[in-house]
Design a protein around this motif. Structure first.
Motif, PDB file in Angstrom:
ATOM      1  N   PRO B  12     -67.032   8.446 -22.779  1.00 18.37           N
ATOM      2  CA  PRO B  12     -68.017   8.820 -23.801  1.00 18.37           C
ATOM      3  C   PRO B  12     -68.674   7.589 -24.447  1.00 18.37           C
ATOM      4  CG  PRO B  12     -65.782   9.156 -24.611  1.00 18.37           C
ATOM      5  CD  PRO B  12     -65.660   8.805 -23.162  1.00 18.37           C
ATOM      6  N   ILE B  13     -69.919   7.791 -24.889  1.00 17.12           N
ATOM      7  CA  ILE B  13     -70.673   6.742 -25.577  1.00 17.12           C
ATOM      8  C   ILE B  13     -70.920   7.233 -27.007  1.00 17.12           C
ATOM      9  CG2 ILE B  13     -72.719   5.284 -25.522  1.00 17.12           C
ATOM     10  CD1 ILE B  13     -71.256   5.008 -22.934  1.00 17.12           C
ATOM     11  N   PHE B  14     -70.804   6.315 -27.953  1.00 21.11           N
ATOM     12  CA  PHE B  14     -70.864   6.700 -29.364  1.00 21.11           C
ATOM     13  C   PHE B  14     -71.967   5.967 -30.125  1.00 21.11           C
ATOM     14  CE2 PHE B  14     -66.458   6.674 -27.914  1.00 21.11           C
ATOM     15  CZ  PHE B  14     -66.104   8.000 -28.108  1.00 21.11           C
ATOM     16  N   ILE B  15     -72.422   6.611 -31.182  1.00 21.61           N
ATOM     17  CA  ILE B  15     -73.185   5.911 -32.214  1.00 21.61           C
ATOM     18  C   ILE B  15     -72.153   5.473 -33.245  1.00 21.61           C
ATOM     19  CG2 ILE B  15     -74.948   6.106 -34.013  1.00 21.61           C
ATOM     20  CD1 ILE B  15     -76.299   8.256 -32.241  1.00 21.61           C
ATOM     21  N   VAL B 226     -76.270   1.566 -33.935  1.00 27.30           N
ATOM     22  CA  VAL B 226     -75.530   0.778 -32.947  1.00 27.30           C
ATOM     23  C   VAL B 226     -74.837   1.747 -32.005  1.00 27.30           C
ATOM     24  CG1 VAL B 226     -73.624  -0.838 -32.561  1.00 27.30           C
ATOM     25  CG2 VAL B 226     -75.219  -1.199 -34.463  1.00 27.30           C
ATOM     26  N   ILE B 227     -74.980   1.480 -30.704  1.00 31.65           N
ATOM     27  CA  ILE B 227     -74.451   2.376 -29.685  1.00 31.65           C
ATOM     28  C   ILE B 227     -73.487   1.604 -28.804  1.00 31.65           C
ATOM     29  CG2 ILE B 227     -75.105   3.821 -27.720  1.00 31.65           C
ATOM     30  CD1 ILE B 227     -77.762   4.281 -29.270  1.00 31.65           C
ATOM     31  N   SER B 228     -72.334   2.217 -28.561  1.00 35.54           N
ATOM     32  CA  SER B 228     -71.267   1.500 -27.871  1.00 35.54           C
ATOM     33  C   SER B 228     -70.292   2.485 -27.255  1.00 35.54           C
ATOM     34  CB  SER B 228     -70.530   0.603 -28.878  1.00 35.54           C
ATOM     35  OG  SER B 228     -69.355   0.096 -28.310  1.00 35.54           O
ATOM     36  N   ALA B 229     -69.540   2.018 -26.267  1.00 34.86           N
ATOM     37  CA  ALA B 229     -68.491   2.859 -25.679  1.00 34.86           C
ATOM     38  C   ALA B 229     -67.198   2.761 -26.474  1.00 34.86           C
ATOM     39  CB  ALA B 229     -68.242   2.456 -24.231  1.00 34.86           C
ATOM     40  N   ARG B 235     -65.397   2.594 -41.106  1.00 38.88           N
ATOM     41  CA  ARG B 235     -64.484   3.613 -41.615  1.00 38.88           C
ATOM     42  C   ARG B 235     -64.996   5.029 -41.356  1.00 38.88           C
ATOM     43  NH1 ARG B 235     -67.155   1.357 -45.934  1.00 38.88           N
ATOM     44  NH2 ARG B 235     -68.068   2.723 -47.495  1.00 38.88           N
ATOM     45  N   TYR B 236     -66.175   5.151 -40.776  1.00 40.34           N
ATOM     46  CA  TYR B 236     -66.708   6.490 -40.518  1.00 40.34           C
ATOM     47  C   TYR B 236     -66.407   6.925 -39.091  1.00 40.34           C
ATOM     48  CZ  TYR B 236     -69.203   5.096 -44.679  1.00 40.34           C
ATOM     49  OH  TYR B 236     -69.510   4.652 -45.924  1.00 40.34           O
ATOM     50  N   ARG B 237     -66.335   8.218 -38.906  1.00 42.09           N
ATOM     51  CA  ARG B 237     -65.985   8.682 -37.566  1.00 42.09           C
ATOM     52  C   ARG B 237     -67.163   8.441 -36.608  1.00 42.09           C
ATOM     53  NH1 ARG B 237     -65.701  15.311 -37.539  1.00 42.09           N
ATOM     54  NH2 ARG B 237     -67.675  15.750 -38.565  1.00 42.09           N
ATOM     55  N   PRO B 238     -66.858   8.022 -35.379  1.00 44.53           N
ATOM     56  CA  PRO B 238     -67.934   7.787 -34.428  1.00 44.53           C
ATOM     57  C   PRO B 238     -68.592   9.107 -34.037  1.00 44.53           C
ATOM     58  CG  PRO B 238     -65.813   7.568 -33.352  1.00 44.53           C
ATOM     59  CD  PRO B 238     -65.532   7.731 -34.817  1.00 44.53           C
ATOM     60  N   VAL B 239     -69.860   9.019 -33.678  1.00 39.88           N
ATOM     61  CA  VAL B 239     -70.623  10.201 -33.282  1.00 39.88           C
ATOM     62  C   VAL B 239     -70.896  10.092 -31.791  1.00 39.88           C
ATOM     63  CG1 VAL B 239     -72.788  11.436 -33.592  1.00 39.88           C
ATOM     64  CG2 VAL B 239     -71.648  10.401 -35.571  1.00 39.88           C
ATOM     65  N   GLU B 240     -70.373  11.046 -31.047  1.00 43.82           N
ATOM     66  CA  GLU B 240     -70.549  10.975 -29.595  1.00 43.82           C
ATOM     67  C   GLU B 240     -71.936  11.456 -29.189  1.00 43.82           C
ATOM     68  OE1 GLU B 240     -67.565  13.006 -27.303  1.00 43.82           O
ATOM     69  OE2 GLU B 240     -68.704  12.751 -25.436  1.00 43.82           O
ATOM     70  N   ILE B 241     -72.555  10.710 -28.271  1.00 48.60           N
ATOM     71  CA  ILE B 241     -73.815  11.171 -27.666  1.00 48.60           C
ATOM     72  C   ILE B 241     -73.404  12.052 -26.495  1.00 48.60           C
ATOM     73  CG2 ILE B 241     -75.981  10.469 -26.608  1.00 48.60           C
ATOM     74  CD1 ILE B 241     -75.275   7.642 -28.074  1.00 48.60           C
ATOM     75  N   MET B 242     -73.404  13.357 -26.742  1.00 44.59           N
ATOM     76  CA  MET B 242     -72.814  14.307 -25.794  1.00 44.59           C
ATOM     77  C   MET B 242     -73.727  14.603 -24.623  1.00 44.59           C
ATOM     78  SD  MET B 242     -71.279  16.971 -28.607  1.00 44.59           S
ATOM     79  CE  MET B 242     -70.339  17.959 -27.437  1.00 44.59           C
ATOM     80  N   GLY B 243     -75.024  14.524 -24.870  1.00 40.25           N
ATOM     81  CA  GLY B 243     -75.964  14.833 -23.798  1.00 40.25           C
ATOM     82  C   GLY B 243     -77.373  14.459 -24.194  1.00 40.25           C
TER      83      GLY B 243
END
Lengths: 147, 388
Positions: B12-15, B226-229, B235-243
């Motif tokens: 998964p890739i996250f913001i 910022v986008i990263s694997a 301290r905030y939860r990552p947001v997954e780029i689901m599609g």
């Protein structure tokens, strides 16, 4: 330079007016308008018809394109009246319409004359010559619809 | 910097960070200043430093002296990225930047990409020329001589939409009213005062049937991500780029296949499918609202609203913060959150639970839709909470 100087010629089949032989796609349409002719860019190889001047056929990518005279009638797809414009030399209050020509392509142009509503039959005419000599296509209600 | 280069990333890739420029009025800054400010805030929010960033993707400026905005921003941020590009997908740029960053990370080109878009359209030194540029669109030889403004081109869609659905200007006005209600809860929005349908219907006509309050504002904007694997260092939860998905059917109005409709059903449908998410599972929708008609078309093409009924659903509270599907909770471009990148940033804040007075409860899955040109370029994202 071939990309910018495509082989574009008037169809000899249609016996177009003398003096319109121009090899520059982007001015040929305007030159036809100046003579009161609505021209469509047609692929001599596959028959694809377009109104966007471009150096190649978008279907087969050949440069074997011809500007062909078309019957300038169609049906209105939508209309608007423009009240605000940022262009300082343009008076607001003009009408615009999108016309679907019977030949296929769509034309965006000013609407002139009586009110025109969606789906009305309309005809393309040409306005008076501007300072640059160009005559812009205009759209009018068709007075005696063929269909 | 890690040695991930040339190693394809299939996870998964996250913001992992979000940042904004200071958009308060009266500031003397240019587009690059806003771009760099937003980017720096996003990098810090992700718990990173300049040296951690190996990709810089930015949107474009309408007016500026910078030939290559992404490189100018990268230089100002002290980055020397492996990937650096200025992207122009019109109003779809905000969502498309995220999609391209995901592709770059998946390909192994980059580990951490900052994506940003900003412009000084509201306070720029030559606002008149920005207005002229926005007003003079269309094919330069075949359309522009007839003076089709952007509102006029969308008005052609609106006229046809009314004709086919029976919806009215009062229906569209409900969307402007709804978004402004959200904006009144947001410290970021340029316009925060509430509106009534009557306010919209009595505002100045721009291009029939669209009026001033049917149109987005010309404002400064600036947001970055910022986008990263890797999961967030913040301290905030990552947001997954689901599609995500994209479509680019045409550029010019005269080539538009359908009026009053768009390819949103296909694009957003593919994005949802790639995310394994259904419409029913969405907690938030952020749709591009250059005009009220733009939002209505997307909502109806998506199937969120029946044909002609987006406005009625807005009136009935369906798109409120506590409604069935909260919509454009930052107030939208109709409240001055311009450029499309703010739609993405707001979705991130919502999924992270950082949206304060406009926070949607249990916001886990969001759809973000961007549109450029005259329904010409489309890019949809599905973002979701990553709790593991």
């Amino acid at each position: 330079m071939a990309f910018y100087r495509p082989i574009v010629r008037w169809s000899s089949v249609l016996q177009m007016t003398e003096g319109l032989e121009i090899d520059e796609a982007f001015s040929t349409f305007e030159d036809a308008c100046a003579q009161g002719v609505l021209a469509l860019l047609t692929c001599a190889d596959c028959g694809e018809v377009s109104m966007l001047p471009r150096p190649v056929c978008p279907v087969c990518l050949t440069q074997n394109l011809e500007w062909r005279r078309t019957i300038p009638v169609g049906a209105i797809r939508s209309v608007t009246r423009v009240h605000r414009t940022a262009a300082p030399d343009v008076a607001p209050g003009y009408r615009l319409g999108l016309l679907r020509l019977d030949a296929g392509p769509q034309l965006l142009a000013r609407l002139e004359g009586p009110e025109i509503t969606i789906d009305a039959r309309a005809v393309v005419e040409f306005g008076p010559p501007g300072e640059d000599g160009h005559r812009l296509p205009i759209i009018r209600l068709e007075e005696h619809p063929h269909k | 910097m890690s040695a991930a280069q040339h190693q394809r990333n299939v996870g998964p890739i996250f913001i992992t960070g979000v940042g904004f420029a200071d958009l308060s009025s009266g500031r003397r800054t240019d587009g690059l200043g806003l771009l760099v400010e937003a980017s720096a805030n996003a990098i810090l929010d992700a718990g990173c430093r300049s040296a951690d960033i190996d990709g810089v993707l930015t949107g474009y400026f309408l007016q500026s002296g910078y030939l290559m905005p992404a490189h100018a921003a990268s230089e100002a941020l002290g980055c020397s990225p492996r990937l650096c590009a200025t992207i122009n997908v019109g109003g779809a740029t905000g969502t498309a930047l995220v999609r391209y960053a995901v592709d770059a990370i998946r390909a192994g080109t980059c580990d951490r990409v900052v994506v940003a878009w900003a412009d000084d359209r509201g306070s720029g030194t030559d606002r008149d020329s920005v207005m002229r540029r926005l007003a003079t669109v269309g094919h330069p030889r075949m359309e522009a001589p007839h003076h089709p403004t952007i509102p006029a081109l969308y008005a052609l869609h609106a006229t046809r939409y009314f004709h086919e659905t029976g919806a009215t200007s009062a229906d569209l006005a409900e969307l402007a009213v709804c978004f402004r209600k959200h904006a009144s809860r947001s410290p970021y929005a340029h316009q925060r005062q509430r509106l009534t349908v009557e306010d919209v219907l009595s505002s100045k006509p721009i291009a029939e049937p669209l009026r001033l309050l049917d149109c987005s504002l010309v404002t400064n904007f600036g947001a970055a991500l910022v986008i990263s694997a890797e999961r967030s260092r913040s301290r905030y939860r990552p947001v997954e780029i689901m599609g995500s998905a994209e479509a680019n059917p045409h550029e010019h109005m005269m080539q538009t296949a359908e009026l009053g409709r768009s390819v949103t059903a296909d694009v957003a449908g593919r994005a949802l499918k790639s995310a394994g998410v259904t419409l029913d599972e969405l907690d938030l929708a952020m749709v591009y609202d250059s005009f009220t008609i733009t939002a209505a078309i997307q909502l109806e093409d998506l199937g969120i609203a029946p044909q002609g009924q987006a406005g009625i659903m807005a009136r009935d509270g369906c798109f409120d913060i506590d409604g069935d599907l909260p919509l454009n909770t930052h107030g939208g471009m109709l409240s001055g959150m311009t450029g499309g990148i703010h739609h993405v940033a707001e979705a991130v804040l919502q999924v992270q639970g950082r949206a304060d007075a406009r926070q949607v409860r249990d916001c886990d899955v969001a759809l973000v839709n961007g549109i450029g040109g005259v329904l010409s370029a489309h890019c949809s994202l599905v973002l979701g909470a990553s709790n593991d």
